[in-house]
Design a protein around this motif. Structure first.
Motif, PDB file in Angstrom:
ATOM      1  N   LYS A 460       8.446 -12.429   6.823  1.00 40.73           N
ATOM      2  CA  LYS A 460       8.117 -12.232   5.451  1.00 40.73           C
ATOM      3  C   LYS A 460       7.262 -13.326   5.030  1.00 40.73           C
ATOM      4  O   LYS A 460       6.771 -12.905   3.526  1.00 40.73           O
ATOM      5  CB  LYS A 460       9.527 -12.505   4.720  1.00 40.73           C
ATOM      6  N   SER A 461       7.298 -14.389   5.305  1.00 43.35           N
ATOM      7  CA  SER A 461       6.270 -15.583   4.666  1.00 43.35           C
ATOM      8  C   SER A 461       4.793 -15.252   4.998  1.00 43.35           C
ATOM      9  O   SER A 461       4.595 -14.991   6.040  1.00 43.35           O
ATOM     10  CB  SER A 461       6.792 -16.999   5.274  1.00 43.35           C
ATOM     11  N   ARG A 462       4.176 -15.432   3.962  1.00 44.38           N
ATOM     12  CA  ARG A 462       2.420 -15.278   4.285  1.00 44.38           C
ATOM     13  C   ARG A 462       1.934 -16.704   3.563  1.00 44.38           C
ATOM     14  O   ARG A 462       1.170 -16.375   2.335  1.00 44.38           O
ATOM     15  CB  ARG A 462       2.022 -14.062   3.662  1.00 44.38           C
ATOM     16  N   GLN A 463       2.298 -17.681   3.744  1.00 46.97           N
ATOM     17  CA  GLN A 463       2.114 -19.039   3.005  1.00 46.97           C
ATOM     18  C   GLN A 463       0.792 -19.406   2.861  1.00 46.97           C
ATOM     19  O   GLN A 463       0.469 -19.717   1.834  1.00 46.97           O
ATOM     20  CB  GLN A 463       3.131 -20.127   3.540  1.00 46.97           C
ATOM     21  N   LYS A 568       7.395  -2.532   3.755  1.00 48.09           N
ATOM     22  CA  LYS A 568       7.253  -4.008   3.363  1.00 48.09           C
ATOM     23  C   LYS A 568       8.515  -4.710   3.658  1.00 48.09           C
ATOM     24  O   LYS A 568       9.833  -4.313   3.668  1.00 48.09           O
ATOM     25  CB  LYS A 568       6.956  -3.908   1.807  1.00 48.09           C
ATOM     26  N   SER A 569       8.346  -5.953   4.104  1.00 43.28           N
ATOM     27  CA  SER A 569       9.515  -6.999   4.446  1.00 43.28           C
ATOM     28  C   SER A 569       9.861  -7.845   3.162  1.00 43.28           C
ATOM     29  O   SER A 569       9.291  -7.576   2.021  1.00 43.28           O
ATOM     30  CB  SER A 569       9.190  -7.941   5.534  1.00 43.28           C
ATOM     31  N   GLU A 570      11.025  -8.515   3.042  1.00 44.66           N
ATOM     32  CA  GLU A 570      11.270  -9.210   2.207  1.00 44.66           C
ATOM     33  C   GLU A 570      10.247 -10.431   1.988  1.00 44.66           C
ATOM     34  O   GLU A 570       9.537 -10.626   2.864  1.00 44.66           O
ATOM     35  CB  GLU A 570      12.579  -9.883   2.371  1.00 44.66           C
ATOM     36  N   MET A 574       4.592  -8.181   5.564  1.00 43.48           N
ATOM     37  CA  MET A 574       4.707  -6.551   5.701  1.00 43.48           C
ATOM     38  C   MET A 574       5.282  -6.547   7.179  1.00 43.48           C
ATOM     39  O   MET A 574       4.938  -7.525   7.884  1.00 43.48           O
ATOM     40  CB  MET A 574       3.356  -6.021   5.719  1.00 43.48           C
ATOM     41  N   LEU A 575       5.718  -5.530   7.563  1.00 41.02           N
ATOM     42  CA  LEU A 575       6.578  -5.188   8.955  1.00 41.02           C
ATOM     43  C   LEU A 575       5.170  -4.653   9.864  1.00 41.02           C
ATOM     44  O   LEU A 575       5.470  -4.140  10.894  1.00 41.02           O
ATOM     45  CB  LEU A 575       7.615  -4.560   8.915  1.00 41.02           C
ATOM     46  N   GLN A 576       4.068  -4.274   9.142  1.00 41.60           N
ATOM     47  CA  GLN A 576       2.763  -3.972  10.025  1.00 41.60           C
ATOM     48  C   GLN A 576       1.784  -5.005   9.521  1.00 41.60           C
ATOM     49  O   GLN A 576       1.443  -5.335   8.352  1.00 41.60           O
ATOM     50  CB  GLN A 576       2.249  -2.630   9.761  1.00 41.60           C
ATOM     51  N   GLU A 577       1.132  -5.355  10.344  1.00 43.87           N
ATOM     52  CA  GLU A 577      -0.161  -6.354  10.247  1.00 43.87           C
ATOM     53  C   GLU A 577      -1.704  -5.594  10.860  1.00 43.87           C
ATOM     54  O   GLU A 577      -1.068  -5.278  12.124  1.00 43.87           O
ATOM     55  CB  GLU A 577       0.004  -7.742  10.383  1.00 43.87           C
ATOM     56  N   GLN A 578      -2.790  -6.259  10.540  1.00 47.51           N
ATOM     57  CA  GLN A 578      -3.805  -5.990  11.350  1.00 47.51           C
ATOM     58  C   GLN A 578      -4.714  -6.677  11.306  1.00 47.51           C
ATOM     59  O   GLN A 578      -4.753  -7.609  10.251  1.00 47.51           O
ATOM     60  CB  GLN A 578      -4.212  -4.322  11.029  1.00 47.51           C
ATOM     61  N   SER A 579      -5.838  -6.964  12.036  1.00 51.41           N
ATOM     62  CA  SER A 579      -6.899  -7.792  12.175  1.00 51.41           C
ATOM     63  C   SER A 579      -8.074  -7.255  12.957  1.00 51.41           C
ATOM     64  O   SER A 579      -7.931  -6.606  14.001  1.00 51.41           O
ATOM     65  CB  SER A 579      -6.495  -9.168  12.557  1.00 51.41           C
TER      66      SER A 579
END
Length: 667
Positions: A460-463, A568-570, A574-579
């Protein structure tokens, strides 16, 4: 802008992927990021040096174990008396006229009778047996280098039988796997060595030293090391090759709490100068995790390993303040810290300045000469130096840290200093806030953040999305891990690393911790890699680190992959990510997509901006059930690699609980 910051900025620009010799231009729409994101952090925790990365098979070979290491331990720990053939004698741990003042203990063998029955032709002699670390594993046909220091105190010169043996039970002669005989002569310490070839595979081997004549003999610094080590430098090959497969860009060492004495106080601080000379002259130390450090792997071996593996060395030095865990301080309202008096701080400044000279100095300098005499006349080209390890950012810490920092940077503006944000590096934590305040006051190049959290935090954290882009100080995420080692934890770490990669203009380096853990010798869980004497057991998290290490680049593109109906997570995650990452130096393009849900997802990939892509790529997929876990009993999770055809526009089906990476070569 001062001279020191110019030098630091130039080196940091290199870290961040800025190079005048790019092999490939980067298409529009990307941003420069660090290509040094994945490194490793080695701390001697979980018996990861002796009995681990150190290929040494003998435990307590210098007889320096003591009750201060662990209750019940002493010079004879891991040793036992043996007297086959009804021989007689006794052992004494002694300290008079030692091999070296830093290595005061040795073992005296008083040999009173050697078996001599008229019809006895079997095993005989009086001596000692070392059982190693849960026994020793030897392999048929492999050569093992034996050495020890010995002196003959009384009686005729001694024939000493050196045997690698397989115990067969009480009352029976052991099976000989390999042996040699050495003659010990003279009353002065002398080193003896021989090579023994093992006759068969054995996982329960022991080393025996048997005197064959009566009298008195002293022994010390007993060693048995396989010749087949990583680059021939005494490092256990299979463990090192498992680390090498991560493609780490740097290695931080020697800790961790080991740096500043941990819970034992500043008296137990790691002193690098005592770890770079001949091994029998190194001063051994209690390990803060409840055992003993032989220092057979010291700073010379750490730097050598970095060179052999193509990593930048990142040594961490204490800054005059102990760990706040001293004397049980972790549970106290006012956490205790031992501090060095300011009048004595120049010693700790010299600790840093002399290290730089040892690593980079000419052979004619005092410490450069020490390096050269150890077999490495060429400099190690040290670029980074960490000062402090997650100490509480108290006024005492701040005063001492600044004292060292200002003097080291004045003397060596070319060195990139890494500071510390204390334990629990999250906004609102006083240590974190004070650590960042100090970093910004000093224009510090890099600040080290640490945190261990449940998997939900990493989901959930995207600090780093909110970190200021105009900060001169970059982030080194030096210690982090989810608090379990199941596949879902590893995928949560992958989600977070994709977030870190997106913020690779702010975060310059990361290292999972702890790195290694020995079976039957683990103090902290989870760890990245587990092992016993015979095998290495990578965790699910290891494979995530490996996939990111294999796919480092210096440009990030965030708009090439679109995931349909994302969950979306809390919090902000997100519960999916990409790069999508481009390495302009190797002309490689990497596409990474993680799906940490129970549902199949679809990703649309558009790579039309990248020119010259070859039509066949490597696809690596890590997947399984969320509660799957790699351990000593089973290894159900490992990446699957295959060659696939690719197009500039593709649709990818993402399996539940999976992490997928494409490696695409560009012309």
């Amino acid at each position: 802008m001062n001279k020191r910051y110019v030098f630091g900025a130039m080196l940091l620009a290199s870290v961040m992927g800025v190079s005048a010799q790019k092999k490939m231009s980067a298409p529009a729409g990307g941003k420069q990021i660090s290509d040094q994101l994945i490194g490793i952090f080695f701390e001697d925790i979980n018996n990861s040096a002796d009995g681990g990365l150190n290929a040494q098979l003998v435990q307590n070979g210098s007889f320096e174990y003591s009750p201060s290491d662990r209750d019940g331990w002493g010079p004879g720990t891991a040793w036992r008396t043996i007297r086959p053939g009804h021989s007689l004698g006794f052992l004494e741990a002694k300290q008079q006229e030692p091999l070296h003042p830093n290595n005061p203990n040795y073992m005296r063998l008083n040999i009173e009778r050697v078996g001599h029955y008229y019809d006895y032709t079997g095993w005989t002699g009086f001596g000692v047996q070392n059982d190693g670390f849960d026994a020793m594993t030897v392999k048929a046909g492999e050569k093992y280098d034996f050495s020890f220091f010995a002196r003959n105190i009384k009686g005729a010169d001694k024939d000493v039988r050196i045997v690698i043996a397989e115990p067969t039970g009480w009352g029976k002669d052991p099976n000989v796997l390999g042996e040699t005989t050495i003659k010990v002569s003279g009353g002065a310490w002398k080193q003896y060595s021989a090579t023994i070839t093992a006759g068969k595979d054995c996982k329960t081997a022991v080393l025996q030293i048997l005197a064959l004549q009566t009298g008195v003999m002293d022994i010390d610094q007993v060693s048995l090391i396989p010749q087949d080590t990583y680059h021939g430098h005494g490092i256990r090959r299979d463990l090192a090759e498992t680390l090498e497969a991560i493609h780490p860009r740097f290695m931080r060492f020697p800790g961790g709490c080991v740096v500043h004495g941990g819970g034992d106080g500043f008296w137990n601080t790691y002193r690098w100068k005592l770890t770079v000379g001949p091994k029998h002259q190194r001063k051994q130390l209690k390990n803060t995790w409840g055992y003993h450090q032989s220092m057979e792997i010291g700073y010379h071996e750490y730097f050598q390993l970095c060179e052999d593996m193509g990593m930048e060395p990142l040594p961490i030095l204490p800054c005059g303040v102990s760990c706040q865990g001293t004397n049980g301080g972790w549970g106290m309202k006012d956490q205790a810290q031992d501090t060095i008096a300011m009048a004595e701080m120049d010693e700790w400044v010299d600790e840093a300045l002399d290290l730089i000279e040892w690593a980079n100095g000419d052979v004619n300098t005092k410490w450069g000469k020490v390096r050269a005499e150890a077999g490495h006349p060429a400099p190690f080209n040290l670029k980074y130096l960490g000062i402090g390890n997650e100490e509480r950012i108290s006024p005492e810490f701040e005063k001492r840290f600044k004292y060292i920092y200002e003097r080291v940077t004045k003397a060596h503006p070319e060195i990139i200093i890494v500071g510390t944000a204390g334990p629990g590096s999250h906004k609102g934590n006083p240590d974190y806030d004070n650590g960042w305040r100090i970093a910004e006051e000093l224009n510090m190049p890099i600040l080290d953040e640490h945190y261990y959290e449940p998997r939900e935090y990493f989901q959930k954290s995207r600090q780093y999305d909110s970190y200021p882009r105009d900060r001169k100080t970059k982030v080194y995420l030096g210690e982090y891990a989810a608090k379990d080692k199941k596949l879902i934890d590893a995928l949560s770490e992958a989600l977070y690393l994709l977030h870190v990669e997106r913020n690779g203009d702010v975060v310059s380096m990361t290292s999972y911790a702890p790195l290694l853990a020995r079976k039957n010798g683990t103090q902290w869980n989870p760890d990245l890699i587990y092992y016993d004497n015979d095998r290495v057991y990578p965790t699910c998290s290891y494979y995530v680190q490996k996939m990111f290490g294999e796919s480092a680049g210096n440009y990030y593109y965030g708009d090439c992959v679109k995931i349909d109906n994302p969950d979306k997570s809390e919090g902000d995650g997100m519960l999916q990510e990409q790069s999508v990452v481009l390495n302009t130096k190797t002309r490689e393009l990497f596409v990474k997509v993680c799906n940490a849900t129970a549902n199949t997802k679809t990703a649309k990939i558009n790579l039309s901006r990248f020119k010259g892509m070859k039509p066949v790529a490597t696809q690596v997929t890590l997947s399984g059930q969320p509660e799957d876990e790699n351990n000593f009993d089973a290894q159900p999770i490992a990446p699957v690699t295959k060659q696939v055809k690719i197009k500039k526009n593709m649709t990818l089906e993402l399996a539940p609980y999976s992490f997928t990476m494409f490696k695409i070569q560009c012309k």
